[in-house]
Scaffold this active site. Structure first.
Site, PDB file in Angstrom:
ATOM      1  N   ASP A 144       0.826  -1.216   0.000  1.00 10.71           N
ATOM      2  CA  ASP A 144       0.000   0.000   0.000  1.00 10.71           C
ATOM      3  C   ASP A 144       0.860   1.265   0.000  1.00 10.71           C
ATOM      4  O   ASP A 144       0.329   2.372   0.077  1.00 10.71           O
ATOM      5  CB  ASP A 144      -0.913   0.024   1.238  1.00 10.71           C
ATOM      6  N   ASP A 182     -10.818  28.247 -39.396  1.00  9.89           N
ATOM      7  CA  ASP A 182     -10.318  26.967 -38.889  1.00  9.89           C
ATOM      8  C   ASP A 182     -11.250  26.388 -37.839  1.00  9.89           C
ATOM      9  O   ASP A 182     -11.542  25.190 -37.839  1.00  9.89           O
ATOM     10  CB  ASP A 182      -8.916  27.143 -38.285  1.00  9.89           C
ATOM     11  N   GLY A 215      -6.616  13.947 -38.043  1.00  8.24           N
ATOM     12  CA  GLY A 215      -7.245  12.991 -38.953  1.00  8.24           C
ATOM     13  C   GLY A 215      -6.933  13.323 -40.397  1.00  8.24           C
ATOM     14  O   GLY A 215      -6.635  12.457 -41.214  1.00  8.24           O
ATOM     15  N   MET A 216      -6.975  14.602 -40.770  1.00  7.48           N
ATOM     16  CA  MET A 216      -6.645  15.020 -42.129  1.00  7.48           C
ATOM     17  C   MET A 216      -5.167  14.792 -42.417  1.00  7.48           C
ATOM     18  O   MET A 216      -4.787  14.459 -43.538  1.00  7.48           O
ATOM     19  CB  MET A 216      -7.012  16.493 -42.317  1.00  7.48           C
TER      20      MET A 216
END
Length: 513
Positions: A36, A299, A434-435
């Site tokens: 612990d 954007d 992603g692009m």
């Protein structure tokens, strides 16, 4: 108690140790078995501090089980009192050692009579509360101990300061960007000509706690820790508190307006002069905050309608949800929190902002929900980052629990006007990447990815032939996995095991993909 390989909020004793190690010259004695005692290593690794964590373990071993813990616990308290000379020693068990049902309060009382340091027992029910609740209660207990004692000795000064002043309550070790947020809050209050009375527990001294009532108001930036202390100070000393988290341009304005009202309550009495913070809000929002200008740019408009899922502690999840929708035009399909004890407040805050609310501390429920929604991006904890990697969905980390990479060495606040700029970057970049992957697929590159079958795929047991795989590879990368899962769902509904190009064409015609 339950066995799990992931917990959003740790056991109660971790919260107590976080509060104890945040104060200056406070030592914690943890009555626990070996195993612990990982807090010291965790804190040293994540906070990268030069000093060791002020925590000592009083080991529960076979001798303790045979003879009892009294002698050993008191001996450890007195030893640390002599070696470290702390102002305060906090004694806490763990959920494991609590099974022994020993009277640790009695041990603490006896040790306090023969030690030079103050000694208190952290009075926490380790089976009913988690790390965050325990931290909140421990901080309140420490504050209450010193204020009650000073009040009983008639040495408590309750006169307010001559100039507007505030206490910042809830900044403590291992908090998500807490050190950076504290600097930003100091800057905000300095801009408003408000003196910092005290910051607790991080860097605070328990000897100075008796000066807490001298501030004009208390600022509680996070609901998870500090709210109980602020409520105690309000009930006992009539001190107002501001609990609106100054995260995002809209809530920043609301927080400053609440500060404005609290200051003007005492200003006519103390300085015979009222303040006006509206010009400051207007100037910061229109001319200083880059995030406000970015939200009006083309954007940011490209994010309009994008779907996302938000999950984290109540404070950060609620704030990021509101920022995403109000300030960036992003659609939040589902938002949730693991702070089940604060579910009522959380639902009240975001009920008009998202499609679905999820209150759970089970990471598998969160993973299943994300797999069903298939958002364009995720904003969550370290666990949601893992889930996002498995589903090939970008994830921005916005809440504890986190790994070491979310304890940056550079300045990265989430609160204040600089915080709005910092938040805008990971939110926008989570979608933009992603692009980037799509462009790499088109033009090639050293990190072009092969098609991978995800472990959370809906099509377990389905077989794709080589020709259908080639057809799938023609789909842009940033939507490919979503299309793949939809085709697999279509195949399962039709009872198809082998996916061919004909199945792909049929699915695209029916589903419109």
């Amino acid at each position: 108690m339950r066995l799990a390989y992931w917990m959003y909020a740790g056991p109660a004793h971790i919260g107590t140790l976080r509060v104890a190690s945040s104060f200056k010259n406070v030592h914690a004695i943890m009555h626990a078995p070996l195993g612990d005692d990982y807090f010291n290593v965790m804190r040293s690794m994540l906070e990268r501090e030069r000093d060791f964590a002020p925590v000592t373990i009083s080991i529960v071993d076979r001798h303790v089980l045979a003879r009892g813990s009294r002698e050993k616990v008191i001996e450890n308290i007195l030893r640390k009192d002599k070696e470290e000379r702390p102002d305060l020693i906090i004694l806490t068990p763990t959920c494991t050692s609590s099974i022994l049902q020993e009277d640790l309060q009695n041990f603490a009382n006896k040790a306090s009579r023969i030690s030079d340091s103050d000694v208190i027992f952290a009075n926490i029910d380790h089976y009913r509360v988690n790390e965050l609740q325990a931290a909140d209660r421990t901080l309140e207990q420490v504050v209450k101990y010193y204020l009650d004692r000073s009040h009983g000795q008639e040495t408590l000064d309750q006169s307010v300061t001559d100039v507007p002043s505030a206490n910042i309550i809830g900044i403590f070790t291992l908090g998500f960007h807490n050190q950076h947020d504290c600097r930003e809050l100091r800057r905000l209050l300095r801009d408003l000509d408000i003196k910092i009375n005290q910051v607790i527990p991080e860097g605070g001294s328990v000897k100075d706690l008796i000066n807490l009532p001298r501030a004009w108001f208390n600022l509680v930036p996070y609901r998870e820790v500090g709210l109980m202390t602020a409520m105690y100070l309000e009930n006992e000393f009539g001190m107002p508190y501001v609990s609106t988290t100054p995260m995002g341009a809209v809530d920043m304005a609301e927080c400053i307006q609440q500060i404005h009202r609290n200051v003007n309550t005492l200003a006519p009495i103390s300085s015979n002069k009222k303040v006006d913070y509206e010009p400051y809000i207007d100037g910061q929002t229109r001319f200083v905050s880059r995030a406000a200008r970015f939200s009006r740019s083309i954007d940011c408009h490209n994010l309009t309608g994008k779907e996302t899922v938000v999950f984290g502690d109540a404070t950060h999840a609620a704030s990021i949800t509101k920022i995403s929708i109000r300030e960036m035009g992003i659609r939040v399909s589902c938002t949730g929190t693991y702070c089940k004890h604060d579910a009522e407040w959380f639902k009240e805050q975001i009920q008009d902002f998202c499609d679905k609310i999820l209150i759970t501390d089970d990471h598998t429920e969160v993973g299943d929900m994300i797999a069903r929604v298939e958002p364009s991006a995720i904003f969550g904890t370290q666990m949601e980052r893992h889930i996002g990697k498995r589903l090939d969905i970008p994830c921005g980390v916005i809440s504890s629990p986190v790994h070491i990479q979310s304890f940056p060495l550079g300045y990265r606040p989430f609160l204040g006007y600089e915080g709005t700029n910092q938040i805008a970057d990971p939110v926008y970049n989570s979608f933009a990447l992603g692009m980037e992957d799509h462009l790499l697929d088109i033009f090639g590159g050293h990190d072009t990815k092969e098609i991978m079958t995800r472990s959370l795929s809906t099509g377990i047991g389905l077989i794709w032939d080589p020709e259908s795989r080639r057809e799938l590879s023609k789909i842009p990368h940033f939507v490919r996995n979503k299309v793949e899962r939809n085709i697999e769902k279509f195949a399962q509904q039709k009872g198809i095991v082998n996916i061919t190009t004909e199945v792909i064409y049929a699915a695209r015609e029916v589903l419109g993909i």
